[in-house]
Design a protein around this motif. Structure first.
Motif: not given
Length: 199
Positions: A120-121, A127-128, A140-142, A148-149
């Motif tokens: 995740l990190y 990318h984010l 929000f990125a997490l 995405n994953l």
């Protein structure tokens, strides 16, 4: 990875995320390859002569905030490059909750384990995020990284629970930077912990 990918500016909230990422990667790697006794888990610098300097599971132990509305959350000054080591406690607590699970601030989180949180990190870092990202951006990125994953709905909910527990979506202060001439310096050559700069 932080310098070469997200390039987080080493000041203010982006600097706190930078510091937190370093803590997260160090601890996840240590827990995987050389965990040591359980009492040392989530401590940073526990092998130093004077002992640990941060506790990811309990940042308050070192007077660091464990959530955005903590009395220890530092906002609006140049001390510690805008509170980078202090405010890293928020990100550290979130990563601890996501990995190990716990009950905190009215939320119960089921831990996802080291591998899932590491993936995740890494997605977030590579990318984010942008150089001036704040904790609100990371919030929000997490969540986007989990999508995405292909994380399950249950896993995504645990991430949201951890982020809400540390109140990462709150925005008590903007990402405070020094004068514009200094921003380029901080992006081009990130400051080290042992650097001393006056603003």
């Amino acid at each position: 990875v932080t310098d070469c990918e997200s390039g987080l500016i080493y000041y203010g909230l982006s600097g706190a995320i930078n510091e937190s990422f370093s803590d997260i990667w160090g601890e996840l790697i240590e827990l995987t390859y050389n965990p040591g006794p359980p009492a040392d888990h989530w401590l940073l610098g526990e092998d130093l002569p004077d002992g640990a300097v941060r506790n990811m599971a309990d940042p308050l132990m070192f007077l660091h905030p464990d959530r955005i509305t903590s009395l220890y959350y530092y906002c609006g000054g140049s001390y510690d490059y805008g509170g980078i080591h202090i405010n890293s406690g928020v990100g550290n607590k979130a990563a601890y909750l996501m990995t190990a699970g716990d009950t905190f601030n009215g939320y119960t989180i089921e831990g996802l384990g080291i591998s899932r949180v590491a993936n995740l990190y890494y997605e977030v870092q590579t990318h984010l995020l942008t150089p001036a990202s704040s904790y609100a951006d990371l919030y929000f990125a997490l969540q986007q990284a989990a999508v995405n994953l292909g994380f399950s709905g249950f896993e995504q909910q645990q991430i949201v629970n951890a982020l809400d527990a540390v109140e990462m979506q709150e925005s008590l202060c903007q990402n405070p930077f020094p004068d514009p001439g200094q921003i380029f310096l901080l992006v081009a050559a990130p400051l080290r912990d042992d650097d001393r700069v006056s603003y």
